[in-house]
Design a protein around this motif. Structure first.
Motif, PDB file in Angstrom:
ATOM      1  N   UNK A 158      -5.388  -6.655  -2.670  1.00 51.99           N
ATOM      2  CA  UNK A 158      -5.876  -6.325  -1.331  1.00 51.99           C
ATOM      3  C   UNK A 158      -7.241  -5.675  -1.460  1.00 51.99           C
ATOM      4  N   UNK A 159      -8.228  -6.193  -0.742  1.00 53.69           N
ATOM      5  CA  UNK A 159      -9.571  -5.615  -0.771  1.00 53.69           C
ATOM      6  C   UNK A 159      -9.676  -4.494   0.250  1.00 53.69           C
ATOM      7  N   UNK A 160     -10.330  -3.409  -0.155  1.00 51.03           N
ATOM      8  CA  UNK A 160     -10.553  -2.257   0.720  1.00 51.03           C
ATOM      9  C   UNK A 160     -11.967  -1.737   0.465  1.00 51.03           C
ATOM     10  N   UNK A 161     -12.662  -1.251   1.499  1.00 51.35           N
ATOM     11  CA  UNK A 161     -13.977  -0.641   1.265  1.00 51.35           C
ATOM     12  C   UNK A 161     -13.879   0.573   0.354  1.00 51.35           C
ATOM     13  N   UNK A 162     -14.890   0.785  -0.450  1.00 52.89           N
ATOM     14  CA  UNK A 162     -14.934   1.886  -1.404  1.00 52.89           C
ATOM     15  C   UNK A 162     -14.747   3.228  -0.697  1.00 52.89           C
ATOM     16  N   UNK A 163     -13.857   4.053  -1.242  1.00 55.08           N
ATOM     17  CA  UNK A 163     -13.595   5.359  -0.673  1.00 55.08           C
ATOM     18  C   UNK A 163     -12.389   5.401   0.237  1.00 55.08           C
ATOM     19  N   UNK A 164     -11.895   4.228   0.660  1.00 52.62           N
ATOM     20  CA  UNK A 164     -10.709   4.175   1.510  1.00 52.62           C
ATOM     21  C   UNK A 164      -9.472   4.450   0.665  1.00 52.62           C
ATOM     22  N   UNK A 165      -8.460   5.021   1.299  1.00 51.37           N
ATOM     23  CA  UNK A 165      -7.228   5.348   0.581  1.00 51.37           C
ATOM     24  C   UNK A 165      -6.485   4.080   0.191  1.00 51.37           C
ATOM     25  N   UNK A 166      -5.817   4.072  -0.957  1.00 51.97           N
ATOM     26  CA  UNK A 166      -4.982   2.923  -1.324  1.00 51.97           C
ATOM     27  C   UNK A 166      -3.800   2.805  -0.373  1.00 51.97           C
ATOM     28  N   UNK A 167      -3.282   1.601  -0.237  1.00 51.41           N
ATOM     29  CA  UNK A 167      -2.151   1.350   0.646  1.00 51.41           C
ATOM     30  C   UNK A 167      -0.894   1.043  -0.155  1.00 51.41           C
ATOM     31  N   UNK A 168       0.230   1.473   0.368  1.00 49.45           N
ATOM     32  CA  UNK A 168       1.517   1.099  -0.210  1.00 49.45           C
ATOM     33  C   UNK A 168       1.984  -0.172   0.480  1.00 49.45           C
ATOM     34  N   UNK A 169       2.164  -1.234  -0.303  1.00 47.88           N
ATOM     35  CA  UNK A 169       2.614  -2.521   0.231  1.00 47.88           C
ATOM     36  C   UNK A 169       3.926  -2.872  -0.456  1.00 47.88           C
ATOM     37  N   UNK A 170       5.068  -2.662   0.193  1.00 46.26           N
ATOM     38  CA  UNK A 170       6.356  -2.947  -0.447  1.00 46.26           C
ATOM     39  C   UNK A 170       6.580  -4.443  -0.626  1.00 46.26           C
ATOM     40  N   UNK A 171       7.244  -4.782  -1.706  1.00 45.97           N
ATOM     41  CA  UNK A 171       7.621  -6.174  -1.939  1.00 45.97           C
ATOM     42  C   UNK A 171       7.158  -6.717  -3.268  1.00 45.97           C
ATOM     43  N   UNK A 172       5.843  -6.928  -3.456  1.00 45.29           N
ATOM     44  CA  UNK A 172       5.369  -7.512  -4.712  1.00 45.29           C
ATOM     45  C   UNK A 172       5.624  -6.588  -5.909  1.00 45.29           C
ATOM     46  N   UNK A 173       5.796  -7.183  -7.082  1.00 43.83           N
ATOM     47  CA  UNK A 173       5.984  -6.391  -8.288  1.00 43.83           C
ATOM     48  C   UNK A 173       4.723  -5.589  -8.614  1.00 43.83           C
ATOM     49  N   UNK A 174       3.558  -6.148  -8.273  1.00 42.66           N
ATOM     50  CA  UNK A 174       2.305  -5.460  -8.537  1.00 42.66           C
ATOM     51  C   UNK A 174       1.384  -5.594  -7.323  1.00 42.66           C
ATOM     52  N   UNK A 175       0.820  -4.469  -6.899  1.00 39.54           N
ATOM     53  CA  UNK A 175      -0.157  -4.443  -5.804  1.00 39.54           C
ATOM     54  C   UNK A 175      -1.415  -3.752  -6.305  1.00 39.54           C
ATOM     55  N   UNK A 176      -2.547  -4.450  -6.216  1.00 42.58           N
ATOM     56  CA  UNK A 176      -3.820  -3.908  -6.691  1.00 42.58           C
ATOM     57  C   UNK A 176      -4.786  -3.777  -5.525  1.00 42.58           C
TER      58      UNK A 176
END
Length: 281
Positions: A158-176
């Motif tokens: 998942x792309x996010x602008x620099x400085x934004x908080x990471x998101x919790x995305x349930x389901x996938x074995x790995x979320x980057x």
């Protein structure tokens, strides 16, 4: 995009006048105070408009209009606006080089600024804003989001602008989280197939919306929202120590004035109603 600008100008003018009459503060300052407010140098509709260090003269964004209402309700307070990269704003708040910014709550941020607290937690009655975030994917992607978990993909980027908080995305074995310099870069990467998803604001001030940019690109906004976010007016510890009564008074203004009509007026410039959006799932 500003085809409704005359109507918006009239609406905002009337809203500001009405709110000032209804929410004048009783605080008396010994001398004038300039409140230095730092905000991101990239557009984030409907909160901030324009890009770079320049503050737009017209239609600067709903957050800026809201701030003008809050400070105008307290005689002697003026607002000084500064645009910087988001991480720079956070750094300047910590050092006291800027006095305030709007940010979501994270425990580690209590070390760099003061939130309106109640029983050890941020006080939602004095929050600045609230919005919901949705995942966005290419229309031909096969993975899905059912409101509880992402299905059909083991490793999600998942792309996010620099400085934004990471998101919790349930389901996938790995979320980057793939951090970029702007939301525009996020969309470019998604269109090119280099990432799986981006995020977008999909409910603002209680109103469900779809970005016209997302719509024009034919991307799919996944409902229901993944995440809700509450923004708070955070003061530097230095400013709060110098002006404790003013800090409390501005937070109290947020209890009185959420400026919901202002946010709804700005939404008309950049967002569509989801009921008319065929790419909204």
């Amino acid at each position: 995009m500003l085809r409704n600008s005359s109507v918006l100008t009239f609406v905002l003018t009337m809203l500001i006048a009405g709110n000032l009459q209804a929410a004048q503060s009783a605080i008396a300052l010994d001398k004038p105070v300039a409140l230095r407010f730092c905000y991101e140098d990239k557009p984030l509709e409907p909160y901030y408009r324009g890009s770079g260090a320049q503050v737009p003269k017209d239609f600067p964004g709903a957050t800026i209009e809201h701030l003008h209402q809050l400070t105008a309700a307290i005689p002697g307070v003026t607002l000084q606006l500064e645009r910087r990269p988001w991480k720079r704003c956070l750094s300047k708040l910590q050092t006291g080089e800027t006095d305030a910014l709007v940010a979501s709550y994270r425990p580690e941020r209590e070390q760099i600024g003061n939130y309106p607290m109640l029983d050890g937690k941020p006080d939602p009655s004095r929050a600045f804003s609230e919005h919901h975030t949705c995942l966005v994917k290419k229309a031909d992607s096969t993975w899905t989001w059912d409101g509880e978990r992402v299905r059909g993909i083991d490793s999600l980027v998942v792309a996010r602008p620099l400085g934004y908080a990471p998101l919790i995305v349930p389901g996938p074995q790995q979320v980057s989280m793939h951090y970029t310099l702007s939301g525009t870069m996020d969309l470019d990467l998604l269109q090119a197939g280099r990432i799986h998803a981006v995020t977008t604001l999909c409910k603002i001030a209680g109103q469900a919306v779809v970005s016209s940019v997302i719509s024009d690109l034919g991307l799919q906004v996944l409902q229901p929202p993944l995440h809700s976010n509450t923004g708070y007016l955070v003061f530097s510890k230095q400013f709060s120590a110098r002006h404790p009564q003013l800090t409390a008074a501005l937070w109290h203004q947020l209890h009185l004035n959420k400026a919901i009509p202002v946010y709804h007026a700005y939404l008309k410039l950049h967002f569509l109603q989801p009921s008319a959006e065929k790419n909204t799932q």
